[in-house]
Design a protein around this motif. Structure first.
Motif, mmCIF file in Angstrom:
data_model
loop_
_atom_site.group_PDB
_atom_site.id
_atom_site.type_symbol
_atom_site.label_atom_id
_atom_site.label_comp_id
_atom_site.label_asym_id
_atom_site.label_seq_id
_atom_site.Cartn_x
_atom_site.Cartn_y
_atom_site.Cartn_z
ATOM 1 N N ASP A 168 0.844 -1.199 0.000
ATOM 2 C CA ASP A 168 0.000 0.000 0.000
ATOM 3 C C ASP A 168 0.881 1.251 0.000
ATOM 4 O OD1 ASP A 168 -1.841 1.981 0.294
ATOM 5 O OD2 ASP A 168 -2.775 1.164 2.114
ATOM 6 N N LYS A 169 0.954 1.929 -1.138
ATOM 7 C CA LYS A 169 1.835 3.091 -1.273
ATOM 8 C C LYS A 169 1.343 4.293 -0.478
ATOM 9 C CE LYS A 169 3.635 1.711 -5.781
ATOM 10 N NZ LYS A 169 3.785 2.071 -7.221
ATOM 11 N N LYS A 170 0.059 4.298 -0.134
ATOM 12 C CA LYS A 170 -0.498 5.417 0.627
ATOM 13 C C LYS A 170 -0.113 5.330 2.107
ATOM 14 C CE LYS A 170 -4.532 6.033 -2.373
ATOM 15 N NZ LYS A 170 -6.025 5.994 -2.454
ATOM 16 N N ALA A 171 0.151 4.129 2.578
ATOM 17 C CA ALA A 171 0.472 3.940 4.001
ATOM 18 C C ALA A 171 1.966 4.109 4.244
ATOM 19 C CB ALA A 171 0.026 2.547 4.459
ATOM 20 N N ALA A 172 2.314 4.718 5.370
ATOM 21 C CA ALA A 172 3.721 4.891 5.734
ATOM 22 C C ALA A 172 4.348 3.533 6.002
ATOM 23 C CB ALA A 172 3.833 5.775 6.956
ATOM 24 N N LYS A 173 5.588 3.367 5.547
ATOM 25 C CA LYS A 173 6.288 2.088 5.740
ATOM 26 C C LYS A 173 6.434 1.796 7.230
ATOM 27 C CE LYS A 173 10.601 -0.307 4.567
ATOM 28 N NZ LYS A 173 11.910 -0.200 3.882
ATOM 29 N N TYR A 174 6.927 2.794 7.991
ATOM 30 C CA TYR A 174 7.051 2.658 9.440
ATOM 31 C C TYR A 174 6.123 3.661 10.120
ATOM 32 C CZ TYR A 174 11.033 -0.521 9.606
ATOM 33 O OH TYR A 174 11.842 -1.635 9.518
ATOM 34 N N MET A 175 5.524 3.238 11.201
ATOM 35 C CA MET A 175 4.657 4.114 11.979
ATOM 36 C C MET A 175 4.999 3.941 13.452
ATOM 37 S SD MET A 175 0.513 3.981 12.356
ATOM 38 C CE MET A 175 0.173 4.497 10.672
ATOM 39 N N ASN A 176 5.167 5.056 14.168
ATOM 40 C CA ASN A 176 5.452 5.011 15.600
ATOM 41 C C ASN A 176 4.235 5.435 16.414
ATOM 42 O OD1 ASN A 176 8.063 4.269 15.091
ATOM 43 N ND2 ASN A 176 8.999 5.909 16.258
ATOM 44 N N SER A 177 4.215 5.046 17.661
ATOM 45 C CA SER A 177 3.180 5.545 18.570
ATOM 46 C C SER A 177 3.254 7.067 18.616
ATOM 47 C CB SER A 177 3.397 4.994 19.982
ATOM 48 O OG SER A 177 3.219 3.602 20.005
ATOM 49 N N PRO A 178 2.112 7.740 18.767
ATOM 50 C CA PRO A 178 2.146 9.199 18.888
ATOM 51 C C PRO A 178 2.715 9.617 20.238
ATOM 52 C CG PRO A 178 -0.081 8.383 19.255
ATOM 53 C CD PRO A 178 0.740 7.194 18.852
ATOM 54 N N GLU A 179 3.102 10.872 20.351
ATOM 55 C CA GLU A 179 3.578 11.400 21.624
ATOM 56 C C GLU A 179 2.488 11.248 22.684
ATOM 57 O OE1 GLU A 179 6.590 13.493 22.426
ATOM 58 O OE2 GLU A 179 7.338 12.323 20.741
ATOM 59 N N SER A 180 2.898 10.885 23.882
ATOM 60 C CA SER A 180 1.926 10.730 24.977
ATOM 61 C C SER A 180 2.614 11.065 26.292
ATOM 62 C CB SER A 180 1.405 9.291 25.016
ATOM 63 O OG SER A 180 2.427 8.401 25.468
ATOM 64 N N ASP A 181 1.890 10.907 27.376
ATOM 65 C CA ASP A 181 2.468 11.179 28.697
ATOM 66 C C ASP A 181 3.611 10.228 29.027
ATOM 67 O OD1 ASP A 181 0.795 13.268 29.132
ATOM 68 O OD2 ASP A 181 -0.609 12.195 30.431
ATOM 69 N N ILE A 182 3.647 9.058 28.375
ATOM 70 C CA ILE A 182 4.715 8.098 28.684
ATOM 71 C C ILE A 182 5.706 7.931 27.536
ATOM 72 C CG2 ILE A 182 3.275 6.832 30.327
ATOM 73 C CD1 ILE A 182 2.957 4.640 28.181
ATOM 74 N N TYR A 183 5.366 8.425 26.343
ATOM 75 C CA TYR A 183 6.258 8.239 25.186
ATOM 76 C C TYR A 183 6.616 9.581 24.552
ATOM 77 C CZ TYR A 183 7.970 6.809 20.565
ATOM 78 O OH TYR A 183 8.731 6.646 19.442
ATOM 79 N N HIS A 184 7.904 9.919 24.651
ATOM 80 C CA HIS A 184 8.437 11.119 24.009
ATOM 81 C C HIS A 184 9.592 10.660 23.127
ATOM 82 C CE1 HIS A 184 6.092 13.453 26.908
ATOM 83 N NE2 HIS A 184 6.560 12.647 27.822
ATOM 84 N N LYS A 185 9.357 10.602 21.826
ATOM 85 C CA LYS A 185 10.339 9.969 20.933
ATOM 86 C C LYS A 185 11.696 10.666 20.965
ATOM 87 C CE LYS A 185 8.616 12.356 16.780
ATOM 88 N NZ LYS A 185 8.001 12.169 15.449
ATOM 89 N N SER A 186 11.727 11.961 21.273
ATOM 90 C CA SER A 186 13.008 12.682 21.307
ATOM 91 C C SER A 186 13.840 12.304 22.534
ATOM 92 C CB SER A 186 12.762 14.194 21.304
ATOM 93 O OG SER A 186 12.121 14.600 22.496
ATOM 94 N N LYS A 187 13.240 11.578 23.476
ATOM 95 C CA LYS A 187 13.944 11.216 24.704
ATOM 96 C C LYS A 187 14.173 9.714 24.835
ATOM 97 C CE LYS A 187 12.142 15.187 27.263
ATOM 98 N NZ LYS A 187 11.450 15.651 28.485
#
Length: 660
Positions: free
Chosen positions: A224-243
């Motif tokens: 599916d070319k419309k879908a992103a190859k990789y997808m991460n959880s969105p930012e939340s109170d427990i997940y901050h991707k920059s950290k």
């Protein structure tokens, strides 16, 4: 609810230096360990761990406590979670007691999000291993990537079924709240429907340094070319991707042991390296490298080797992260793989020994790497070459250590065939600009704080030590260090001599230190003035009365957080620089050749003397003047108190100067 016997076993078994060593690189400093603060951005170690006292103190942030306090501060664990983490680490079986409704209700929102994430990790992993679709699609994909069963289980890889709400239905059926499924990003909720975010993807759990599940990365397997190859959880109170760094949980011990960290880009790069036998590797998960991610590594080692694939087009943008690493005072090397290879594919094709040899032979100093990479781009164009040199000097300007900057300048001058003096001048200009920018920022901050300054403050008064505070603190310190020791003390008693006259005499008697302090303060009807010290004192006296032995770690367990914090501060205070001129302030400091009994007696006498002196000052202030004034009673009381001070001075064996 965890049984008290389990909690006691955990505290008896867990070693604070071992637990903290999983998160912070500790180095021996006498009988203690020291390292960089995990709670603030610093380059000089101010984080102390005491194996003897089984406590830690971070002098940069003021935090401190026992091993559980560290996990609660660093990993944001609840108390039960910290106990469970330690029990798992030390293979201690957890005995449970029934949890009340009130205790269940106390679980906060963040905790619920962690629980939902943990459930999702188990669910995805179970689907991968035991579900027909999971095995046919997800498991087959990982096997094609060359991952063994042990590796799949180690990283708890999973698969999210290719149906709209498989996870959501399962979680709701197990009693998990839809609100927390939405807040963690596992479920997308619309007005009329709800569906799984990671539908039809293989799943990579993203864990904190302690192993808590923070979020997920999901890779789509279809076309599916419309879908992103990789997808991460969105930012939340427990997940901050920059950290967060992928793989830090599995890599932390190896990073500290090897004193080096390999930094890659993707999940499979990390996993393949681990499977090949190189475990000191983490990934930025495809995001641009951030200072917070670098500081995670900085707690474990000062050395980073950045691994790039052979795609030259992506290299130019990727090396921007090198300057960030240098700014944190770390040493950085760069290693590239042959054209068409990435860390994943290269590790799959080579044995452990071949991989290690390649990394050792091809890891270049960042100056050499930048020179070789950018020189290809400049193609002997003088303007481009000048820009390249300025780029290299800009990187060098980020290095905090002056000696390192000097060495790198010399290396750049040699590599680029340019006068070292020109580079020195360029560096000076860059640093001067940074200083000017910093100065402007500080001036602005000072302007903003100008209205907060207290005018006409007496500098000498500001420097004066609060003697009563220090004496009361000293009493708490004595109770903590020596409270349960039995010591010999001199008691003054009144008795009749041969002629029947009453006279003073001394006799030696053994007391527990806490008993001596308690009886002395009771005798003088003294209550500690500082509210925090007063609460700690009362709590400690009760503890000593009710328990035969005193264990600092066990004692800290039952204290309220603000009291535990102050107790830790006092216990670790001696690890900090020793304050000068205590004797000049008449504050007793225990000498090596002094007994605990002497130390206790001197401290109590000094407190008594200080309090009597304050009474004298109050009496002096109440003296009135005038023809009708009668100050006889006041003066008589003052003289009696002066006699007490002389008595204290005599007992202390020295004439003491006035506090006032």
């Amino acid at each position: 609810m965890i049984a008290k016997t389990t909690i006691d076993t955990v505290f008896e078994t867990a070693r604070v230096e071992e637990v903290i060593g999983d998160f912070v690189q500790l180095k021996r400093a006498g009988s203690n360990f020291k390292g960089l603060s995990p709670f603030s951005d610093e380059r000089s170690p101010s984080f102390m761990v005491s194996p003897v006292k089984q406590i830690w103190k971070d002098f940069s942030s003021g935090k401190g406590g026992n091993v559980v306090a560290f996990l609660m501060e660093h990993e944001h664990f609840t108390y039960p979670e910290a106990i469970r983490y330690l029990a798992k680490k030390y293979n201690i079986e957890i005995e449970e007691t029934e949890q009340s409704q009130e205790e269940k209700a106390e679980a906060n929102e963040k905790e619920s999000m962690y629980l939902v994430s943990e459930f999702a990790k188990r669910y995805f992993h179970d689907i991968l291993l035991n579900n027909e679709e999971g095995q046919a699609i997800g498991y087959s994909y990982f096997k094609e990537r060359g991952f063994t069963n042990e590796t799949i289980k180690k990283f708890e890889l999973g698969y999210s079924p290719d149906t709209w709400d498989a996870l959501t239905k399962e979680a709701l059926g197990k009693g998990y709240n839809l609100d927390y499924l939405e807040k963690t990003g596992l479920t997308i909720v619309k007005e009329d429907k709800q569906f799984d975010r990671f539908k039809g993807r293989v799943m990579f759990p993203i864990q904190s340094m302690s192993g808590r599940t923070l979020g997920f990365g999901g890779r789509i397997l279809g076309n599916d070319k419309k879908a992103a190859k990789y997808m991460n959880s969105p930012e939340s109170d427990i997940y901050h991707k920059s950290k967060v760094l992928y793989g830090i949980f599995h890599a932390k011990q190896s990073i500290a042991k090897q004193d080096n960290c390999y930094l890659v880009e993707g999940y499979t790069d990390v996993i393949q390296f681990h499977q090949a036998g190189i475990e000191n590797v983490v990934a930025s998960s495809g995001t641009a490298l951030t200072p917070d991610q670098i500081r995670l590594v900085n707690r474990l080692t000062k050395n980073i080797t950045v691994l790039f694939d052979g795609d030259a087009a992506g290299l130019r943008a990727s090396i921007r992260g090198i300057d960030l690493i240098l700014e944190e005072g770390m040493n950085v090397k760069v290693c590239t793989f042959p054209q068409g290879e990435d860390p994943d594919s290269f590790a799959r094709k080579n044995s452990y020994d071949e991989l290690v040899r390649y990394l050792d032979a091809n890891a270049k100093d960042f100056i050499q790497f930048k020179a070789s990479l950018l020189m290809d781009e400049s193609q002997n164009d003088p303007v481009k070459k000048a820009s390249l040199i300025r780029d290299m000097v800009t990187s060098i300007s980020k290095i905090p250590d002056r000696i390192q900057r000097e060495i790198y300048l010399q290396e750049t001058a040699r590599t680029m065939d340019i006068s070292e003096q020109v580079l020195v001048n360029t560096l000076a200009q860059l640093i001067q600009k940074d200083v000017a920018d910093t100065g402007k920022k500080q001036k602005q901050e000072q302007k903003e704080k100008a209205f907060e300054v207290v005018k006409n403050e007496n500098p000498e008064q500001a420097r004066r030590i609060d003697v009563l505070y220090e004496l009361e603190r000293k009493i708490i310190e004595i109770l903590l260090l020596y409270g349960n020791m039995t010591e010999e003390f001199e008691d003054v008693i009144l008795r009749a001599n041969a002629e029947g006259e009453i006279e003073e005499a001394t006799e030696k008697k053994e007391y527990k230190v806490y008993q001596r302090i308690y009886l002395s303060l009771q005798e003088d009807e003294v209550e500690l003035a500082n509210p925090l010290f007063r609460d700690i004192y009362n709590d400690m006296v009760n503890y000593f009365h009710q328990n035969e032995s005193f264990n600092t770690e066990h004692y800290l367990m039952h204290l309220a957080p603000e009291l535990a914090q102050e107790v830790t501060d006092i216990l670790m205070y001696e690890e900090r620089e020793v304050l000068h001129n205590w004797e000049g302030q008449n504050i007793i400091v225990k000498q090596k050749d002094q007994t605990v009994g002497q130390y206790v007696s001197e401290t109590i006498l000094t407190l008594r003397w200080y309090l009597v002196d304050r009474i004298i000052e109050e009496l002096k202030g109440s003296i009135t003047s005038g023809p009708d004034s009668d100050n006889t009673e006041t003066l008589s009381m003052a003289m009696d108190y002066y006699k007490l001070i002389n008595s204290f001075s005599s007992k202390l064996g020295r004439v003491m100067s006035r506090y006032s």
